[in-house]
Design a protein around this motif. Structure first.
Motif, PDB file in Angstrom:
ATOM      1  N   PRO A  68      10.624   3.795 -16.069  1.00  0.00           N
ATOM      2  CA  PRO A  68       9.257   3.658 -16.558  1.00  0.00           C
ATOM      3  C   PRO A  68       8.343   3.075 -15.493  1.00  0.00           C
ATOM      4  O   PRO A  68       8.794   2.439 -14.525  1.00  0.00           O
ATOM      5  N   THR A  69       7.058   3.280 -15.651  1.00  0.00           N
ATOM      6  CA  THR A  69       6.091   2.703 -14.720  1.00  0.00           C
ATOM      7  C   THR A  69       6.125   1.190 -14.830  1.00  0.00           C
ATOM      8  O   THR A  69       6.027   0.643 -15.930  1.00  0.00           O
ATOM      9  N   PRO A  70       6.278   0.470 -13.708  1.00  0.00           N
ATOM     10  CA  PRO A  70       6.339  -0.996 -13.794  1.00  0.00           C
ATOM     11  C   PRO A  70       5.022  -1.576 -14.259  1.00  0.00           C
ATOM     12  O   PRO A  70       3.947  -1.005 -14.062  1.00  0.00           O
ATOM     13  N   GLY A  71       5.119  -2.758 -14.892  1.00  0.00           N
ATOM     14  CA  GLY A  71       3.928  -3.408 -15.415  1.00  0.00           C
ATOM     15  C   GLY A  71       4.102  -4.904 -15.467  1.00  0.00           C
ATOM     16  O   GLY A  71       4.932  -5.494 -14.756  1.00  0.00           O
ATOM     17  N   ILE A  72       3.326  -5.558 -16.332  1.00  0.00           N
ATOM     18  CA  ILE A  72       3.333  -7.017 -16.411  1.00  0.00           C
ATOM     19  C   ILE A  72       4.706  -7.536 -16.838  1.00  0.00           C
ATOM     20  O   ILE A  72       5.163  -8.580 -16.350  1.00  0.00           O
ATOM     21  N   ASP A  73       5.390  -6.814 -17.706  1.00  0.00           N
ATOM     22  CA  ASP A  73       6.694  -7.275 -18.182  1.00  0.00           C
ATOM     23  C   ASP A  73       7.735  -7.335 -17.066  1.00  0.00           C
ATOM     24  O   ASP A  73       8.761  -8.017 -17.232  1.00  0.00           O
ATOM     25  N   ASP A  74       7.504  -6.659 -15.971  1.00  0.00           N
ATOM     26  CA  ASP A  74       8.474  -6.607 -14.885  1.00  0.00           C
ATOM     27  C   ASP A  74       8.181  -7.607 -13.777  1.00  0.00           C
ATOM     28  O   ASP A  74       8.874  -7.611 -12.752  1.00  0.00           O
ATOM     29  N   LEU A  75       7.151  -8.448 -13.941  1.00  0.00           N
ATOM     30  CA  LEU A  75       6.784  -9.358 -12.866  1.00  0.00           C
ATOM     31  C   LEU A  75       7.873 -10.385 -12.591  1.00  0.00           C
ATOM     32  O   LEU A  75       8.153 -10.721 -11.436  1.00  0.00           O
TER      33      LEU A  75
ATOM     34  N   ALA B 223      -1.357  -6.984 -24.687  1.00  0.00           N
ATOM     35  CA  ALA B 223      -0.925  -5.588 -24.548  1.00  0.00           C
ATOM     36  C   ALA B 223      -2.001  -4.846 -23.757  1.00  0.00           C
ATOM     37  O   ALA B 223      -3.156  -4.757 -24.185  1.00  0.00           O
ATOM     38  N   VAL B 224      -1.646  -4.352 -22.577  1.00  0.00           N
ATOM     39  CA  VAL B 224      -2.606  -3.683 -21.697  1.00  0.00           C
ATOM     40  C   VAL B 224      -2.180  -2.240 -21.501  1.00  0.00           C
ATOM     41  O   VAL B 224      -1.022  -1.866 -21.747  1.00  0.00           O
ATOM     42  N   ASN B 225      -3.127  -1.435 -21.036  1.00  0.00           N
ATOM     43  CA  ASN B 225      -2.785  -0.042 -20.767  1.00  0.00           C
ATOM     44  C   ASN B 225      -1.925   0.059 -19.515  1.00  0.00           C
ATOM     45  O   ASN B 225      -1.808  -0.883 -18.728  1.00  0.00           O
ATOM     46  N   GLN B 226      -1.323   1.217 -19.341  1.00  0.00           N
ATOM     47  CA  GLN B 226      -0.374   1.408 -18.255  1.00  0.00           C
ATOM     48  C   GLN B 226      -1.020   1.233 -16.893  1.00  0.00           C
ATOM     49  O   GLN B 226      -0.425   0.646 -15.987  1.00  0.00           O
TER      50      GLN B 226
ATOM     51  N   LEU C  82       0.143  -1.575 -14.168  1.00  0.00           N
ATOM     52  CA  LEU C  82       0.626  -1.175 -12.850  1.00  0.00           C
ATOM     53  C   LEU C  82      -0.181  -1.850 -11.746  1.00  0.00           C
ATOM     54  O   LEU C  82       0.371  -2.252 -10.716  1.00  0.00           O
ATOM     55  N   THR C  83      -1.494  -2.007 -11.942  1.00  0.00           N
ATOM     56  CA  THR C  83      -2.328  -2.675 -10.940  1.00  0.00           C
ATOM     57  C   THR C  83      -1.900  -4.124 -10.750  1.00  0.00           C
ATOM     58  O   THR C  83      -1.782  -4.617  -9.622  1.00  0.00           O
ATOM     59  N   VAL C  84      -1.671  -4.838 -11.847  1.00  0.00           N
ATOM     60  CA  VAL C  84      -1.206  -6.230 -11.751  1.00  0.00           C
ATOM     61  C   VAL C  84       0.120  -6.286 -10.991  1.00  0.00           C
ATOM     62  O   VAL C  84       0.319  -7.112 -10.096  1.00  0.00           O
TER      63      VAL C  84
END
Length: 434
Positions: free
Chosen positions: A285-292, A313-316, A320-322
């Protein structure tokens, strides 16, 4: 290669040129024949009351020549004007009575006004007006000058001038209609061309934007993964000599980072090719805040991670930007801050924005970078797409800090926001584009 293989085999053999036919030729031919039947045949048959035999033959010959100009009135309108004017004047000079063929004059005037430029249309009108005076004078005073016939002369000249003037005005009006229609067609073609060019420009801009996005993704994936691998490998050599039992842990981190980078690269290549996910392929999956947290853990044991507030809850795209900002900042720490530098990743969630701070206690302004990359530019573009703010500068007392503010509802499609350069101290080399 045979002669039938087109332009690759050389020029085609010369043949007869294609025949160009005027679609009005048949009409003009039929019209000319009809005029000659009406205007020439009666003189050839010698009908009583028309004129004497000698004058009848002259009238028939000149009428035939005058009506023949109708055949060339579209293809050679200027020649038709000159020929008709000369023949009409010959008729007026040699024959003292009006002939039927004189009806060709307004036809030629109409043709000149319709199919030529304004100058030749006016020349034809002037010649016809001159003939409208010469002809009636010749006809009215053929038996001698008579003052009582002055009114007849005026009426006849006025009628001739009115007919030719009306033919000229009708021809000019038709010419203007045709020019306006042509201009409208050209304007429509130009509008269509501009629309096509605008659409092509939008497609090029979209393609360039997508290329830049892919370049940022590839840069972040490769730069971060390789930096982690290099740091872990260099530390692993020293650790293997002192504490061999921890060598598998370092190798495991290298292997895990390599696998994730390969998986992300494979997913991006599959996306570029337009291929669907294979059923037995590993889904990344596309990485996001949960993967920090996992990102910080894998990057360095000297990196800390703290979150403040409730994770929204943010959009994908925003997630990804974060993730990429943190990833890029940690990559800079690995490359420029020094081997024993500690780093801290702090993220605060407010009702309207996400606040990021990535800092370290490394070399700070003393670090030296090559300045040839695209890291800072990529972060600025990512933040700008969401309408946020970014600052990156050395910290007072040593180290470096990157701060980013991303509004939760600030996504926009305009040009990316460029962060303002800090006034003091000067930008540190470890966040130069690389």
């Amino acid at each position: 290669m045979t002669a039938t293989s087109g332009y690759l085999s050389g020029p085609a053999p010369a043949g007869p040129p294609p025949t160009v036919r005027d679609p009005h030729w048949a009409f003009d031919f039929g019209f000319c024949v009809a005029l000659q039947i009406v205007c020439v045949v009666p003189y050839l048959l010698g009908y009583e009351g028309l004129m004497s035999t000698g004058d009848g033959l002259i009238a028939a010959a000149l009428s035939f020549a005058l009506t023949a100009t109708v055949m060339i009135r579209r293809q050679l309108p200027r020649l038709a004007v000159l020929a008709a004017a000369g023949l009409a004047l010959m008729i007026a000079a040699l024959i003292s009575e009006p002939v039927m063929a004189i009806i060709v004059v307004p036809i030629i005037v109409y043709t000149a006004a319709r199919w030529t430029d304004r100058r030749w249309g006016r020349i034809a009108l002037a010649l016809a007006m001159f003939g409208s005076v010469v002809g009636p004078v010749r006809w009215v005073f053929r038996f001698g000058f008579d003052v009582d016939k002055g009114a007849l002369l005026i009426v006849t000249a006025f009628a001739c001038a009115s007919i030719t003037g009306g033919a000229y005005l009708l021809g000019r009006r038709r010419n203007e209609w045709a020019e306006n229609a042509h201009q409208r067609a050209q304007s429509e073609l130009e509008r269509q061309r501009l629309l096509i060019a605008e659409e092509a420009q939008r497609e090029r801009a979209a393609t360039m934007t997508e290329r830049q996005r892919i370049a940022r993704e590839l840069h972040d994936i490769v730069a971060h993964s390789l930096s982690v691998i290099v740091v872990q490998a260099e530390g692993g050599k020293a650790l293997a000599a002192k504490r061999p039992e921890r060598a598998p842990e370092v190798l495991g981190t290298i292997a895990e980072t390599s696998r994730q980078a390969l998986a992300e690269m494979r997913q991006m290549v599959r996306l570029l090719r337009g291929e669907a996910e294979e059923s037995d392929a590993e889904y990344v999956p596309t990485p996001g805040i949960d993967d920090l947290g996992d990102l910080v853990r894998r990057t360095s044991p000297l990196a800390g991670f703290n979150e403040y507030g409730d994770r929204p809850a943010v959009n994908q795209a925003l997630g990804l930007t974060v993730y990429r900002i943190v990833q890029e900042s940690l990559t800079n720490v690995l490359k420029h801050a020094g081997p024993n530098a500690r780093s801290w990743v702090r993220i605060a969630y407010t009702p309207g924005s996400i606040e990021l701070e990535i800092s370290d206690d490394g070399r700070g302004a003393a670090a030296v970078g090559d300045g040839r990359g695209n890291g800072l530019r990529g972060m600025a573009e990512r933040v700008g797409v969401h309408g946020g703010r970014l600052s990156a500068q050395p910290r007072p007392g040593g180290g470096f800090v990157v701060r980013a503010s991303l509004p939760l509802d600030g996504f926009r499609s305009g040009p990316p926001h460029q962060p303002a350069a800090p006034s003091s101290p000067p930008p540190h080399p470890n966040v130069r584009p690389f």
